[in-house]
Design a protein around this motif. Structure first.
Motif, mmCIF file in Angstrom:
data_model
loop_
_atom_site.group_PDB
_atom_site.id
_atom_site.type_symbol
_atom_site.label_atom_id
_atom_site.label_comp_id
_atom_site.label_asym_id
_atom_site.label_seq_id
_atom_site.Cartn_x
_atom_site.Cartn_y
_atom_site.Cartn_z
ATOM 1 N N THR A 29 0.764 -1.129 0.038
ATOM 2 C CA THR A 29 -0.177 -0.185 -0.065
ATOM 3 C C THR A 29 1.059 1.321 -0.063
ATOM 4 O O THR A 29 0.384 2.165 -0.898
ATOM 5 C CB THR A 29 -0.932 0.042 1.232
ATOM 6 N N ASN A 30 2.124 1.235 0.889
ATOM 7 C CA ASN A 30 2.599 2.565 0.933
ATOM 8 C C ASN A 30 3.875 2.666 -0.401
ATOM 9 O O ASN A 30 4.594 3.316 -0.075
ATOM 10 C CB ASN A 30 3.507 2.668 2.099
ATOM 11 N N ASP A 31 3.984 1.619 -1.081
ATOM 12 C CA ASP A 31 4.986 1.408 -2.013
ATOM 13 C C ASP A 31 4.821 2.550 -3.294
ATOM 14 O O ASP A 31 3.579 2.813 -3.611
ATOM 15 C CB ASP A 31 5.097 0.359 -2.516
ATOM 16 N N TYR A 32 5.867 3.412 -3.814
ATOM 17 C CA TYR A 32 5.880 3.968 -4.776
ATOM 18 C C TYR A 32 6.591 3.237 -6.027
ATOM 19 O O TYR A 32 7.276 2.232 -5.776
ATOM 20 C CB TYR A 32 6.588 5.264 -4.472
ATOM 21 N N ILE A 33 6.248 3.612 -6.958
ATOM 22 C CA ILE A 33 6.888 3.296 -8.323
ATOM 23 C C ILE A 33 7.905 4.261 -8.937
ATOM 24 O O ILE A 33 7.403 5.337 -9.492
ATOM 25 C CB ILE A 33 6.014 2.860 -9.432
ATOM 26 N N THR A 34 9.025 3.915 -9.231
ATOM 27 C CA THR A 34 10.200 4.833 -9.647
ATOM 28 C C THR A 34 10.658 4.364 -10.690
ATOM 29 O O THR A 34 11.230 2.942 -10.828
ATOM 30 C CB THR A 34 11.232 5.323 -8.345
ATOM 31 N N TRP A 35 11.280 5.086 -11.736
ATOM 32 C CA TRP A 35 11.945 4.618 -12.820
ATOM 33 C C TRP A 35 13.255 5.446 -12.766
ATOM 34 O O TRP A 35 13.209 6.762 -12.837
ATOM 35 C CB TRP A 35 11.117 4.852 -14.133
ATOM 36 N N TYR A 36 14.432 4.824 -13.249
ATOM 37 C CA TYR A 36 15.636 5.233 -13.463
ATOM 38 C C TYR A 36 16.187 5.038 -14.683
ATOM 39 O O TYR A 36 15.844 3.820 -15.240
ATOM 40 C CB TYR A 36 16.859 4.732 -12.383
ATOM 41 N N GLN A 37 17.076 5.851 -15.481
ATOM 42 C CA GLN A 37 17.676 5.839 -16.635
ATOM 43 C C GLN A 37 19.089 5.749 -16.536
ATOM 44 O O GLN A 37 19.593 6.417 -15.525
ATOM 45 C CB GLN A 37 17.188 6.791 -17.587
ATOM 46 N N GLN A 38 19.829 4.657 -17.266
ATOM 47 C CA GLN A 38 21.259 4.684 -16.978
ATOM 48 C C GLN A 38 21.847 4.420 -18.332
ATOM 49 O O GLN A 38 21.739 3.392 -19.007
ATOM 50 C CB GLN A 38 21.655 3.409 -16.276
ATOM 51 N N PHE A 39 22.949 5.626 -18.613
ATOM 52 C CA PHE A 39 23.455 5.552 -19.951
ATOM 53 C C PHE A 39 24.907 4.574 -19.565
ATOM 54 O O PHE A 39 25.320 4.741 -18.719
ATOM 55 C CB PHE A 39 23.796 6.947 -20.470
ATOM 56 N N PRO A 40 25.275 4.106 -20.724
ATOM 57 C CA PRO A 40 26.473 3.380 -20.401
ATOM 58 C C PRO A 40 27.528 4.395 -19.814
ATOM 59 O O PRO A 40 27.730 5.452 -20.235
ATOM 60 C CB PRO A 40 27.197 2.837 -21.854
ATOM 61 N N SER A 41 28.336 3.639 -18.902
ATOM 62 C CA SER A 41 29.539 4.359 -18.168
ATOM 63 C C SER A 41 29.169 5.462 -17.343
ATOM 64 O O SER A 41 29.938 6.384 -16.933
ATOM 65 C CB SER A 41 30.672 4.826 -18.991
ATOM 66 N N GLN A 42 27.655 5.566 -16.824
ATOM 67 C CA GLN A 42 27.183 6.685 -16.106
ATOM 68 C C GLN A 42 26.377 6.108 -14.770
ATOM 69 O O GLN A 42 25.879 4.975 -15.111
ATOM 70 C CB GLN A 42 26.224 7.649 -16.981
ATOM 71 N N GLY A 43 25.964 6.729 -13.889
ATOM 72 C CA GLY A 43 25.433 6.437 -12.854
ATOM 73 C C GLY A 43 23.841 6.580 -13.357
ATOM 74 O O GLY A 43 23.428 7.537 -14.220
ATOM 75 N N PRO A 44 23.041 5.898 -12.638
ATOM 76 C CA PRO A 44 21.633 6.098 -12.865
ATOM 77 C C PRO A 44 20.793 7.436 -12.659
ATOM 78 O O PRO A 44 21.380 8.028 -11.706
ATOM 79 C CB PRO A 44 20.867 5.052 -11.951
ATOM 80 N N ARG A 45 19.880 7.794 -13.458
ATOM 81 C CA ARG A 45 19.353 9.001 -13.224
ATOM 82 C C ARG A 45 17.801 8.894 -13.181
ATOM 83 O O ARG A 45 17.081 8.276 -13.847
ATOM 84 C CB ARG A 45 19.634 9.914 -14.568
ATOM 85 N N PHE A 46 17.338 9.573 -12.131
ATOM 86 C CA PHE A 46 15.899 9.569 -11.745
ATOM 87 C C PHE A 46 15.396 10.076 -12.874
ATOM 88 O O PHE A 46 15.482 11.103 -13.545
ATOM 89 C CB PHE A 46 15.693 10.332 -10.500
#
Lengths: 111, 113
Positions: A29-46
């Motif tokens: 019930t309290n969960d949110y859904i989040t998506w991150y994007q990651q390009f090669p050789s970079q950290g994930p981005r919200f």
């Protein structure tokens, strides 16, 4: 934390709309859904986060049905630069919770 | 540019050597996280700080690993007696207390020969 299932890879042509679906049957019930994007050789981005119905920002839209057991990340008119790995995360993000990533969906955009 | 910086970006070392990585978070962020990512996998949580206090450590963080954040600003991650299995991308992220979004740095890619 709810387990997520998403396709391992997807291909798309430039200019098309891409929809990546994530299944999370055990979402709480309290969960949110989040998506991150990651390009090669970079950290994930919200990219985007939502709880129910639809959320839209300048990058993407997130569609969440009433039962919240799945969600769909929609990328309008993709370009070559959208080639990346997209991660769906589900959890009660209180700010002190480590993010739990799966393997993500590798999107390849071709000309 | 997310504002989180990591140094070095790449490190090649021989098995058995010690290595240290540095992370500078976004200046006002009081939470700092370390993750490890191997090829084809998503990032895996290692440890987390709130200000200078290390609040949580993953089982992945063996006794060869140590992390510090002495003044609540930058953080270091040290790996002693490196093994080939330590080869990975080490990612740092920061967030502001009360906000869920974590901002990641570019990572340090470690190769242990």
């Amino acid at each position: 934390l709810a387990k997520t299932t998403q396709p391992i890879s997807m291909d798309s042509y430039e200019g098309q709309e891409v929809n990546i679906t994530c299944s999370h049957n055990n979402i709480a019930t309290n969960d949110y859904i989040t998506w991150y994007q990651q390009f090669p050789s970079q950290g994930p981005r919200f990219i985007i986060q939502g709880y129910k119905t639809k959320v839209t920002n300048e990058v993407a839209s997130l569609f969440i049905p009433a039962d919240r057991k799945s969600s769909t990340l929609s990328l309008p008119r993709v370009s070559l630069s959208d080639t990346a790995v997209y991660y769906c995360l589900v959890g009660e993000w209180s700010g002190n919770t480590p993010l739990v990533f799966g393997k993500g969906t590798r999107l390849s955009v071709i000309a | 540019d997310t504002g989180v910086s990591q140094d070095p970006r790449h490190k090649i070392t021989k098995r058995g050597q010690n290595v240290t990585f540095r992370c500078d978070p976004i200046s006002e962020h009081n939470r700092l996280y370390w993750y490890r990512q191997t090829l084809g996998q998503g990032p895996e949580f290692l440890t987390y700080f709130q200000n200078e206090a290390q609040l949580e450590k993953s089982r992945l963080l063996s006794d060869r690993f140590s992390a510090e954040r002495p003044k609540g600003s930058f953080s270091t991650l040290e790996i002693q007696r490196t093994e080939q299995g330590d080869s990975a991308m080490y990612l740092c992220a920061s967030s502001l207390e009360g906000e869920e979004t974590q901002y990641f740095g570019p990572g340090t890619r470690l190769l242990v020969l």
